[in-house]
Write a protein that holds these residues in place. Structure first.
Motif, PDB file in Angstrom:
ATOM      1  N   GLU A  97       0.427  -1.633   0.084  1.00  0.00           N
ATOM      2  CA  GLU A  97      -0.199  -0.169   0.098  1.00  0.00           C
ATOM      3  C   GLU A  97       0.809   1.273  -0.332  1.00  0.00           C
ATOM      4  O   GLU A  97       0.575   2.089  -0.504  1.00  0.00           O
ATOM      5  CB  GLU A  97      -0.982  -0.012   1.040  1.00  0.00           C
ATOM      6  N   ASP A  98       2.437   1.466   0.798  1.00  0.00           N
ATOM      7  CA  ASP A  98       2.870   2.451   1.063  1.00  0.00           C
ATOM      8  C   ASP A  98       3.456   2.968  -0.066  1.00  0.00           C
ATOM      9  O   ASP A  98       3.517   3.705  -1.091  1.00  0.00           O
ATOM     10  CB  ASP A  98       4.195   2.305   1.692  1.00  0.00           C
ATOM     11  N   LEU A  99       3.583   1.787  -1.509  1.00  0.00           N
ATOM     12  CA  LEU A  99       4.508   1.854  -2.447  1.00  0.00           C
ATOM     13  C   LEU A  99       3.346   2.673  -3.134  1.00  0.00           C
ATOM     14  O   LEU A  99       3.888   3.323  -4.835  1.00  0.00           O
ATOM     15  CB  LEU A  99       4.444   0.347  -3.589  1.00  0.00           C
ATOM     16  N   VAL A 100       2.105   1.548  -3.850  1.00  0.00           N
ATOM     17  CA  VAL A 100       0.600   2.343  -4.456  1.00  0.00           C
ATOM     18  C   VAL A 100       0.234   3.715  -4.371  1.00  0.00           C
ATOM     19  O   VAL A 100       0.528   4.561  -5.078  1.00  0.00           O
ATOM     20  CB  VAL A 100      -0.532   1.317  -4.062  1.00  0.00           C
ATOM     21  N   LYS A 101       0.776   3.917  -3.162  1.00  0.00           N
ATOM     22  CA  LYS A 101       0.629   5.243  -2.596  1.00  0.00           C
ATOM     23  C   LYS A 101       1.392   6.463  -3.208  1.00  0.00           C
ATOM     24  O   LYS A 101       1.028   7.224  -3.642  1.00  0.00           O
ATOM     25  CB  LYS A 101       0.561   5.422  -0.909  1.00  0.00           C
ATOM     26  N   ARG A 102       2.492   5.999  -2.753  1.00  0.00           N
ATOM     27  CA  ARG A 102       3.776   6.826  -3.792  1.00  0.00           C
ATOM     28  C   ARG A 102       4.018   6.905  -5.000  1.00  0.00           C
ATOM     29  O   ARG A 102       4.035   7.878  -5.354  1.00  0.00           O
ATOM     30  CB  ARG A 102       4.858   6.438  -3.375  1.00  0.00           C
ATOM     31  N   LEU A 103       3.634   5.930  -5.433  1.00  0.00           N
ATOM     32  CA  LEU A 103       3.244   5.602  -7.203  1.00  0.00           C
ATOM     33  C   LEU A 103       2.133   7.525  -8.044  1.00  0.00           C
ATOM     34  O   LEU A 103       2.425   7.842  -8.839  1.00  0.00           O
ATOM     35  CB  LEU A 103       2.711   3.935  -7.384  1.00  0.00           C
ATOM     36  N   GLY A 104       0.719   6.889  -6.596  1.00  0.00           N
ATOM     37  CA  GLY A 104       0.170   8.227  -7.137  1.00  0.00           C
ATOM     38  C   GLY A 104       0.470   9.212  -7.112  1.00  0.00           C
ATOM     39  O   GLY A 104      -0.128   9.914  -7.904  1.00  0.00           O
ATOM     40  N   GLU A 105       1.626   9.658  -6.246  1.00  0.00           N
ATOM     41  CA  GLU A 105       1.577  10.773  -5.470  1.00  0.00           C
ATOM     42  C   GLU A 105       2.917  11.276  -7.196  1.00  0.00           C
ATOM     43  O   GLU A 105       3.433  12.513  -7.452  1.00  0.00           O
ATOM     44  CB  GLU A 105       2.473  11.288  -4.645  1.00  0.00           C
ATOM     45  N   TRP A 106       3.899  10.215  -7.259  1.00  0.00           N
ATOM     46  CA  TRP A 106       4.616  10.908  -8.440  1.00  0.00           C
ATOM     47  C   TRP A 106       4.697  10.659  -9.868  1.00  0.00           C
ATOM     48  O   TRP A 106       4.833  11.107 -10.251  1.00  0.00           O
ATOM     49  CB  TRP A 106       5.757   9.876  -7.942  1.00  0.00           C
ATOM     50  N   VAL A 107       3.440   9.554 -10.260  1.00  0.00           N
ATOM     51  CA  VAL A 107       3.875   9.161 -12.236  1.00  0.00           C
ATOM     52  C   VAL A 107       2.809  10.316 -12.073  1.00  0.00           C
ATOM     53  O   VAL A 107       1.782  10.792 -12.164  1.00  0.00           O
ATOM     54  CB  VAL A 107       2.936   7.705 -11.583  1.00  0.00           C
ATOM     55  N   THR A 108       3.103  10.183 -13.603  1.00  0.00           N
ATOM     56  CA  THR A 108       2.239  11.108 -14.739  1.00  0.00           C
ATOM     57  C   THR A 108       1.882  10.833 -16.195  1.00  0.00           C
ATOM     58  O   THR A 108       1.552  11.442 -16.907  1.00  0.00           O
ATOM     59  CB  THR A 108       3.103  12.488 -15.305  1.00  0.00           C
ATOM     60  N   LEU A 109       2.555   9.747 -15.844  1.00  0.00           N
ATOM     61  CA  LEU A 109       1.762   8.589 -16.750  1.00  0.00           C
ATOM     62  C   LEU A 109       1.317   7.202 -16.801  1.00  0.00           C
ATOM     63  O   LEU A 109       1.164   6.753 -15.262  1.00  0.00           O
ATOM     64  CB  LEU A 109       3.505   7.896 -18.021  1.00  0.00           C
ATOM     65  N   PRO A 110       0.564   7.028 -17.153  1.00  0.00           N
ATOM     66  CA  PRO A 110      -0.205   6.040 -17.094  1.00  0.00           C
ATOM     67  C   PRO A 110       0.866   4.223 -16.507  1.00  0.00           C
ATOM     68  O   PRO A 110       2.457   3.810 -16.769  1.00  0.00           O
ATOM     69  CB  PRO A 110      -0.480   4.791 -18.870  1.00  0.00           C
ATOM     70  N   THR A 111       0.131   3.913 -15.479  1.00  0.00           N
ATOM     71  CA  THR A 111       0.986   2.616 -14.665  1.00  0.00           C
ATOM     72  C   THR A 111       0.181   1.665 -13.733  1.00  0.00           C
ATOM     73  O   THR A 111      -0.924   1.633 -13.616  1.00  0.00           O
ATOM     74  CB  THR A 111       1.872   3.773 -13.214  1.00  0.00           C
ATOM     75  N   THR A 112       1.423   0.757 -13.914  1.00  0.00           N
ATOM     76  CA  THR A 112       0.585  -0.801 -13.815  1.00  0.00           C
ATOM     77  C   THR A 112       1.157  -0.984 -12.852  1.00  0.00           C
ATOM     78  O   THR A 112       2.499  -1.100 -12.577  1.00  0.00           O
ATOM     79  CB  THR A 112      -0.022  -1.602 -15.194  1.00  0.00           C
ATOM     80  N   TYR A 113       0.414  -1.081 -11.692  1.00  0.00           N
ATOM     81  CA  TYR A 113       1.355  -2.179 -10.141  1.00  0.00           C
ATOM     82  C   TYR A 113       1.145  -3.810 -10.210  1.00  0.00           C
ATOM     83  O   TYR A 113      -0.399  -3.541 -10.540  1.00  0.00           O
ATOM     84  CB  TYR A 113       0.737  -1.656  -9.175  1.00  0.00           C
ATOM     85  N   ALA A 114       1.829  -4.125  -9.977  1.00  0.00           N
ATOM     86  CA  ALA A 114       1.479  -5.655  -9.540  1.00  0.00           C
ATOM     87  C   ALA A 114       2.042  -6.708  -8.730  1.00  0.00           C
ATOM     88  O   ALA A 114       2.863  -6.030  -7.939  1.00  0.00           O
ATOM     89  CB  ALA A 114       2.300  -6.799 -10.984  1.00  0.00           C
ATOM     90  N   GLY A 115       1.155  -6.706  -7.736  1.00  0.00           N
ATOM     91  CA  GLY A 115       2.170  -8.164  -6.257  1.00  0.00           C
ATOM     92  C   GLY A 115       1.371  -7.782  -5.423  1.00  0.00           C
ATOM     93  O   GLY A 115       1.068  -6.964  -4.694  1.00  0.00           O
ATOM     94  N   GLY A 116       0.896  -8.712  -4.855  1.00  0.00           N
ATOM     95  CA  GLY A 116       0.224  -9.164  -3.332  1.00  0.00           C
ATOM     96  C   GLY A 116      -1.571  -9.310  -3.506  1.00  0.00           C
ATOM     97  O   GLY A 116      -1.800  -9.328  -2.812  1.00  0.00           O
ATOM     98  N   ALA A 117      -2.015  -8.921  -4.761  1.00  0.00           N
ATOM     99  CA  ALA A 117      -3.484  -8.629  -5.411  1.00  0.00           C
ATOM    100  C   ALA A 117      -4.046  -9.976  -4.724  1.00  0.00           C
ATOM    101  O   ALA A 117      -4.006 -10.857  -5.317  1.00  0.00           O
ATOM    102  CB  ALA A 117      -3.559  -8.218  -6.149  1.00  0.00           C
ATOM    103  N   LYS A 118      -5.056  -9.477  -3.690  1.00  0.00           N
ATOM    104  CA  LYS A 118      -5.680 -10.519  -3.126  1.00  0.00           C
ATOM    105  C   LYS A 118      -7.358 -11.090  -3.516  1.00  0.00           C
ATOM    106  O   LYS A 118      -7.671 -12.049  -2.485  1.00  0.00           O
ATOM    107  CB  LYS A 118      -5.392 -10.678  -1.741  1.00  0.00           C
ATOM    108  N   HIS A 119      -7.810 -10.016  -3.241  1.00  0.00           N
ATOM    109  CA  HIS A 119      -9.665  -9.359  -3.187  1.00  0.00           C
ATOM    110  C   HIS A 119     -10.043  -8.994  -4.430  1.00  0.00           C
ATOM    111  O   HIS A 119      -9.284  -7.899  -4.627  1.00  0.00           O
ATOM    112  CB  HIS A 119      -9.375  -8.712  -1.961  1.00  0.00           C
TER     113      HIS A 119
END
Length: 266
Positions: A196-218
């Motif tokens: 969650e920390d990484l996803v939140k930071r990515l939301g603050e940092w990225v200006t391009l379309p971004t895909t996150y992978a890792g740990g999704a369980k629900h």
């Protein structure tokens, strides 16, 4: 009930290892110790079957990752099954990138080529961006956590590089590519929740379309990623998904929320 539709979307994936579709615990890939490999799923279906499934539901922007050698024929099978529907990464360089685009990839994904000896090379990034064009290049900044930082990991996530994933590095990379892909290697394949920390930071940092992978369980992780990132980050599901042998998330449910974004953010 949410007052707005979910802006984050589900992005499909196909991970290839030794010519088969597999789901692997990301931290266990090792050239020096192959016995350490932990595999959650090995498909009985052909690689092309997964591409046809995604095509049938018009799920675009997903990625094929070739994890090591012996995957080229399988990758070509996937691309032939859905030309223009999927991105491809794994061993991509400035000399073979166009070959994969010609084979049917919508975009090419690059990581290890950018880090000779583990150090970032702007020259290599510029070279591959010139070769294929910024709009057809995805930079994979998959990473491992080190304290309160995330460092880009290359070579099947085995080797940590000198690049920190942060606003400054992402701003630099964004001049030469059109998307980012981020595997959180420490939680990849564990089905124990996203970073969650990484996803939140990515939301603050990225200006391009971004895909996150890792740990999704629900299935609700899609709305969680949407909330944490302000809708700037999309989500890939792997080992938790029923089409990959998982029991936690149904592919058909994800397809449904993909068509009904209001339903995703509840």
């Amino acid at each position: 009930m949410s007052t707005r539709p979910c802006r984050s979307i589900f992005r499909p994936c196909i991970d290839l290892h030794e010519g088969q579709v597999k789901q692997i615990v990301g931290g266990t890939l090792s050239d020096s110790n192959p016995a350490a490999l932990r595999t959650n799923f090995i498909a009985s279906q052909s690689p092309g079957d997964f591409a046809r499934l995604y095509k049938r539901h018009d799920l675009r922007g997903g990625h094929i990752i070739k994890l090591g050698p012996g995957n080229d024929d399988a990758a070509r099978e996937v691309l032939a099954a859905w030309p223009g529907g999927l991105q491809i990464g794994g061993g991509v360089t400035d000399t073979n990138a166009q070959e994969w685009l010609d084979a049917g990839a919508s975009k090419v994904i690059v990581t290890s080529y950018l880090f000779p000896s583990g150090e970032f090379s702007l020259e290599r990034l510029q070279a591959i961006s010139r070769t294929v064009g910024r709009d057809r290049l995805v930079v994979d900044v998959s990473c491992r956590r080190r304290g309160d930082k995330w460092l880009v990991a290359m070579n099947k996530w085995q080797d940590v590089t000198d690049m920190e994933v942060c606003k400054e590095s992402l701003d630099l990379l964004s001049h030469y590519c059109s998307e980012f892909l981020v595997h959180a290697a420490d939680v990849e394949g564990l089905c124990q929740g996203i970073d969650e920390d990484l996803v939140k930071r990515l939301g603050e940092w990225v200006t391009l379309p971004t895909t996150y992978a890792g740990g999704a369980k629900h299935i609700d992780d899609l709305s969680l990623v949407d909330r944490l990132s302000g809708g700037k980050v999309d989500l890939t599901y792997g080992s938790s998904l029923d089409i990959f042998g998982g029991t936690l998330v149904k592919f058909e449910d994800l397809v449904q929320v993909s068509y009904d974004p209001w339903k995703a953010c509840h």
